[in-house]
Design a protein around this motif. Structure first.
Motif, mmCIF file in Angstrom:
data_model
loop_
_atom_site.group_PDB
_atom_site.id
_atom_site.type_symbol
_atom_site.label_atom_id
_atom_site.label_comp_id
_atom_site.label_asym_id
_atom_site.label_seq_id
_atom_site.Cartn_x
_atom_site.Cartn_y
_atom_site.Cartn_z
ATOM 1 N N GLU A 475 -15.270 11.053 -13.310
ATOM 2 C CA GLU A 475 -14.664 11.263 -12.007
ATOM 3 C C GLU A 475 -13.933 12.606 -11.982
ATOM 4 O O GLU A 475 -13.707 13.232 -13.023
ATOM 5 N N GLN A 476 -13.569 13.011 -10.773
ATOM 6 C CA GLN A 476 -12.923 14.327 -10.635
ATOM 7 C C GLN A 476 -11.591 14.362 -11.376
ATOM 8 O O GLN A 476 -11.254 15.374 -12.022
ATOM 9 N N LYS A 477 -10.813 13.264 -11.333
ATOM 10 C CA LYS A 477 -9.520 13.254 -12.037
ATOM 11 C C LYS A 477 -9.731 13.336 -13.548
ATOM 12 O O LYS A 477 -8.976 14.011 -14.266
ATOM 13 N N GLN A 478 -10.770 12.661 -14.046
ATOM 14 C CA GLN A 478 -11.054 12.732 -15.477
ATOM 15 C C GLN A 478 -11.478 14.139 -15.886
ATOM 16 O O GLN A 478 -11.092 14.630 -16.952
ATOM 17 N N VAL A 479 -12.276 14.778 -15.032
ATOM 18 C CA VAL A 479 -12.686 16.157 -15.325
ATOM 19 C C VAL A 479 -11.467 17.061 -15.365
ATOM 20 O O VAL A 479 -11.337 17.939 -16.245
ATOM 21 N N THR A 480 -10.531 16.859 -14.449
ATOM 22 C CA THR A 480 -9.314 17.670 -14.424
ATOM 23 C C THR A 480 -8.487 17.484 -15.691
ATOM 24 O O THR A 480 -7.993 18.452 -16.280
ATOM 25 N N LEU A 503 -24.643 21.025 -11.194
ATOM 26 C CA LEU A 503 -24.057 19.696 -11.312
ATOM 27 C C LEU A 503 -24.673 18.782 -10.278
ATOM 28 O O LEU A 503 -25.263 19.231 -9.289
ATOM 29 N N ALA A 504 -24.528 17.481 -10.503
ATOM 30 C CA ALA A 504 -24.980 16.468 -9.551
ATOM 31 C C ALA A 504 -23.850 15.464 -9.354
ATOM 32 O O ALA A 504 -23.068 15.196 -10.273
ATOM 33 N N MET A 505 -23.786 14.911 -8.137
ATOM 34 C CA MET A 505 -22.729 13.956 -7.802
ATOM 35 C C MET A 505 -23.351 12.615 -7.460
ATOM 36 O O MET A 505 -24.375 12.547 -6.767
ATOM 37 N N GLN A 506 -22.742 11.546 -7.965
ATOM 38 C CA GLN A 506 -23.223 10.185 -7.734
ATOM 39 C C GLN A 506 -22.122 9.388 -7.037
ATOM 40 O O GLN A 506 -20.979 9.343 -7.511
ATOM 41 N N ASP A 507 -22.458 8.744 -5.903
ATOM 42 C CA ASP A 507 -21.489 7.908 -5.211
ATOM 43 C C ASP A 507 -21.681 6.445 -5.628
ATOM 44 O O ASP A 507 -22.808 5.954 -5.664
ATOM 45 N N ILE A 508 -20.577 5.764 -5.921
ATOM 46 C CA ILE A 508 -20.606 4.359 -6.341
ATOM 47 C C ILE A 508 -19.724 3.585 -5.376
ATOM 48 O O ILE A 508 -18.492 3.555 -5.517
ATOM 49 N N PRO A 509 -20.294 2.938 -4.348
ATOM 50 C CA PRO A 509 -19.476 2.237 -3.344
ATOM 51 C C PRO A 509 -18.933 0.914 -3.899
ATOM 52 O O PRO A 509 -19.599 0.211 -4.652
ATOM 53 N N ARG A 510 -17.704 0.591 -3.493
ATOM 54 C CA ARG A 510 -17.103 -0.674 -3.882
ATOM 55 C C ARG A 510 -17.380 -1.756 -2.853
ATOM 56 O O ARG A 510 -17.258 -2.951 -3.148
ATOM 57 N N SER A 512 -19.968 -2.901 0.791
ATOM 58 C CA SER A 512 -21.305 -2.709 1.343
ATOM 59 C C SER A 512 -21.332 -1.679 2.466
ATOM 60 O O SER A 512 -22.396 -1.140 2.786
ATOM 61 N N ASP A 513 -20.209 -1.400 3.113
ATOM 62 C CA ASP A 513 -20.211 -0.433 4.206
ATOM 63 C C ASP A 513 -20.215 1.011 3.712
ATOM 64 O O ASP A 513 -20.342 1.940 4.520
ATOM 65 N N ARG A 514 -20.040 1.215 2.384
ATOM 66 C CA ARG A 514 -20.102 2.543 1.780
ATOM 67 C C ARG A 514 -19.104 3.512 2.430
ATOM 68 O O ARG A 514 -19.392 4.694 2.644
ATOM 69 N N ALA A 515 -17.936 3.033 2.726
ATOM 70 C CA ALA A 515 -16.896 3.881 3.305
ATOM 71 C C ALA A 515 -16.392 4.861 2.243
ATOM 72 O O ALA A 515 -16.221 4.496 1.077
ATOM 73 N N PRO A 516 -16.189 6.125 2.613
ATOM 74 C CA PRO A 516 -15.726 7.109 1.613
ATOM 75 C C PRO A 516 -14.417 6.737 0.940
ATOM 76 O O PRO A 516 -14.211 7.044 -0.232
ATOM 77 N N SER A 517 -13.534 6.078 1.657
ATOM 78 C CA SER A 517 -12.248 5.719 1.059
ATOM 79 C C SER A 517 -12.390 4.627 0.011
ATOM 80 O O SER A 517 -11.494 4.443 -0.821
ATOM 81 N N ARG A 518 -13.486 3.871 0.060
ATOM 82 C CA ARG A 518 -13.713 2.807 -0.908
ATOM 83 C C ARG A 518 -14.941 3.106 -1.769
ATOM 84 O O ARG A 518 -15.740 2.230 -2.069
ATOM 85 N N THR A 519 -15.090 4.373 -2.140
ATOM 86 C CA THR A 519 -16.242 4.803 -2.930
ATOM 87 C C THR A 519 -15.764 5.707 -4.063
ATOM 88 O O THR A 519 -14.909 6.578 -3.850
ATOM 89 N N PHE A 520 -16.315 5.453 -5.249
ATOM 90 C CA PHE A 520 -16.079 6.340 -6.392
ATOM 91 C C PHE A 520 -17.128 7.447 -6.392
ATOM 92 O O PHE A 520 -18.298 7.201 -6.094
ATOM 93 N N TYR A 521 -16.702 8.632 -6.728
ATOM 94 C CA TYR A 521 -17.626 9.762 -6.837
ATOM 95 C C TYR A 521 -17.553 10.301 -8.277
ATOM 96 O O TYR A 521 -16.486 10.704 -8.741
ATOM 97 N N THR A 522 -18.684 10.273 -8.956
ATOM 98 C CA THR A 522 -18.747 10.752 -10.333
ATOM 99 C C THR A 522 -19.615 11.996 -10.403
ATOM 100 O O THR A 522 -20.522 12.197 -9.596
ATOM 101 N N TRP A 523 -19.331 12.816 -11.404
ATOM 102 C CA TRP A 523 -20.025 14.091 -11.603
ATOM 103 C C TRP A 523 -20.758 14.070 -12.932
ATOM 104 O O TRP A 523 -20.285 13.469 -13.902
ATOM 105 N N ARG A 524 -21.902 14.738 -12.971
ATOM 106 C CA ARG A 524 -22.660 14.867 -14.219
ATOM 107 C C ARG A 524 -23.361 16.221 -14.235
ATOM 108 O O ARG A 524 -23.597 16.832 -13.179
#
Length: 611
Positions: A475-480, A503-510, A512-524
């Protein structure tokens, strides 16, 4: 067409246009963009007259930019189409025009000036017979053909035995098999998709495993010297440097297989149906559909009985006269040597000079067993064989003397975490190892990608890329936290590198509505995507450098022609103004810089696209 292939085609067409004109460039562009085509299809696509297309096609084939294939008749089918020729442009071979200076430097370092002169003539002329080659060398050295014949033949034999020169493939080889694309199965469902996929896989496996008899015979004769040439040179007592003379009669390492193949050839093609090749002609230089027409086919008449035999099959069986066989430069062998050099340089950077010397010896010993350029693993080699090769190369001055014994150096490389070589077991010569050339070249590509990232995003961007390459998705905080950078700087670098394709970004929704506020974004790290993007950018950059170089030379064309005319006429003393001298100095400085940049770009192009 992939992005890097599009840039490659554009750059190849620029090279052809600069060297051979607009008409040839138009034909080349049509063939490079459409793939395998017949002569009539090329004429329709290029919108030019038959004579112009044929002349352009002849020139492209003369310079080995285009290959001709013979599609056999469809035996056993109603209304079978008679044999016809197809033509295919080789974009990769055209792009190697900018690699010609490296070819010449390598030849001069290994075999001397005479070999360099022969390679240079073949690169300029495309394909020549041995007699024409002798005449061209005599013209360059301002001597008679009789004076240089013996020397040229000896050097020529050395080049053939070293696989730097090969016979030109005949025009009656079958076309390469066409692999069904995976998208052709996506639109089908159920049993139909499984059936198509099964047929595609079976066809591709059979096409890879079973080569036609013509291809097998050509591979057998590809680097074989004509028997008449070997006999004449043996009578004169002349042998080339490092030349183990082998002729058509004794070069085959498996005579049983050869005789069996010839017996099968006799069964498939009876002598009663053969047509002899006319003296002085070769099938590979005829860009017309009549090349593959059976004997019974006459102009304006009906086709005779179906026959898959081609009149040039006698030549394929080895009945070629030394003055008629055409020879060309084997660019694959040069690229193989450059590929090995890149592997040795990487081992020298990662370990030390002794490891590089041992790896060079191992690559030299396993080189004859390589069947293709992109080999992921070399042949298995024992420590005893490696030691013998090291001793021979040290005595020849190819590699420096080693500080430790060979076994110790090999163990050091094998136990390194980079996995450059792998243990393959025990054999007659002791422990056996294989070289992971694919792994070494992957490290070479990674080094180039990291250099580009450092130039574009600085040391902080390189730190983030290496972190994600090592840790996977974060995640972005871990990268920081792990990169020890400010959150704002980390966010800016991540999105800039994402936009650049590194780089590539992967969204992991928590939810089913995939709202950005309830989604994790990871980087690789997107290593493969970055490599493919760089491959296309390298072609585009090389095209721009080439265009700038030609522009600078054309701008001062009058002054260059004046100097060339004075040099040709032998006028050593001619006056130049101060302005002209300054112009010459400026042009020399600019051309040297651009040519150096072009050679560096070509090395990176080879690493990302060919090795």
């Amino acid at each position: 067409m992939a992005l890097n292939q599009q840039h490659a085609v554009i750059f190849a067409c620029k090279l052809v246009q600069e060297l051979h004109g607009d008409i040839v460039e138009c034909v080349c562009r049509q063939m490079a963009s459409k793939g395998l085509q017949t002569l009539s299809e090329i004429i329709r696509g290029s919108s030019m007259s038959d004579a112009q297309v044929k002349q352009a096609l002849l020139l492209l084939m003369q310079h080995n930019y285009v290959s001709a294939y013979l599609q056999r008749d469809e035996s056993g089918q109603k209304n079978a189409r008679p044999p016809y020729n197809q033509y295919e442009a080789h974009v990769g071979r055209i792009l190697q025009i900018i690699r010609y200076p490296r070819f010449l430097l390598h030849t001069n370092d290994e075999l001397g000036e005479e070999a360099e002169r022969i390679i240079e003539i073949l690169l300029q002329m495309g394909r020549l017979s041995l007699d024409d080659l002798i005449s061209a060398v005599a013209g360059r050295t301002e001597q008679s053909s009789d004076q240089v014949a013996s020397r040229v033949r000896a050097t020529f034999m050395s080049l053939v035995q070293s696989h730097y020169i090969e016979r030109v493939p005949p025009c009656f080889l079958p076309p390469p098999f066409v692999r069904l694309h995976e998208n052709s199965v996506k639109g089908r469902r159920g049993a139909a998709a499984k059936a198509v996929a099964g047929v595609s896989q079976t066809f591709n496996e059979q096409a890879k495993a079973l080569k036609s008899l013509e291809e097998m015979n050509y591979e057998k004769l590809r680097h074989r010297l004509p028997q008449d040439l070997v006999i004449s040179m043996a009578m004169e007592g002349v042998r080339g440097p490092n030349c183990d003379i082998k002729s058509e009669a004794d070069c085959d390492s498996k005579p049983e297989t050869s005789s069996k193949a010839e017996e099968e050839f006799e069964v498939q093609a009876p002598k009663a149906k053969k047509q002899r090749v006319k003296a002085g002609g070769t099938g590979s230089d005829l860009p017309a559909d009549q090349v593959g027409r059976p004997a019974g086919k006459e102009t304006g008449g009906k086709p005779a009985a179906s026959s898959s035999h081609h009149p040039n099959e006698d030549a394929l069986r080895g009945n070629w006269d030394p003055t008629v066989i055409l020879w060309r430069v084997n660019t694959e062998e040069f690229n193989r040597r450059f590929r090995h050099k890149a592997c040795v340089d990487m081992v020298r950077d990662k370990i030390d000079e002794d490891a590089a010397g041992v790896l060079s010896a191992m690559l030299t010993a396993t080189r004859p067993y390589e069947t293709k350029l992109k080999e992921d693993r070399s042949a298995i080699l024992s420590i005893e064989e490696t030691g013998k090769t090291v001793t021979r190369l040290v005595e020849a001055g190819t590699i420096p003397s080693l500080g430790n014994d060979v076994a110790t150096i090999v163990h050091t490389i094998a136990h390194d975490a980079l996995e450059l070589i792998s243990f393959a077991g025990n054999g007659a010569g002791g422990e056996q190892y294989t070289i992971n050339t694919g792994r070494i070249l992957e490290l070479v590509r990674l080094k180039q990608v990291e250099a580009v990232i450092r130039d574009r995003f600085g040391s902080s961007g390189l730190r983030i890329f290496r972190l994600l390459l090592l840790r996977g998705q974060l995640e972005q905080k871990q990268v920081t936290d792990f990169s020890m950078l400010a959150p704002k700087e980390t966010r800016e670098l991540l999105y800039r590198m994402l936009r650049g394709g590194f780089l590539a970004m992967q969204d992991i929704p928590r939810t089913s509505d995939r709202a950005p506020s309830r989604t994790f974004y990871t980087w690789r790290a997107n290593y493969e995507g970055a490599g493919q993007q760089l491959a296309g950018e390298l072609y585009a950059a090389a095209g721009r450098v080439w265009a700038r170089l030609r522009h600078e030379l054309d701008k001062e064309r009058e002054l260059l022609d004046l100097i060339e005319d004075a040099r040709r006429t032998g006028e050593l003393q001619f006056s130049l103004t101060d302005t002209q001298r300054q112009t010459i100095g400026r042009l020399k400085k600019i051309s040297d810089a651009l040519e150096t940049s072009l050679m560096q770009l070509d090395e990176m192009i080879a690493v990302f696209n060919e090795y």
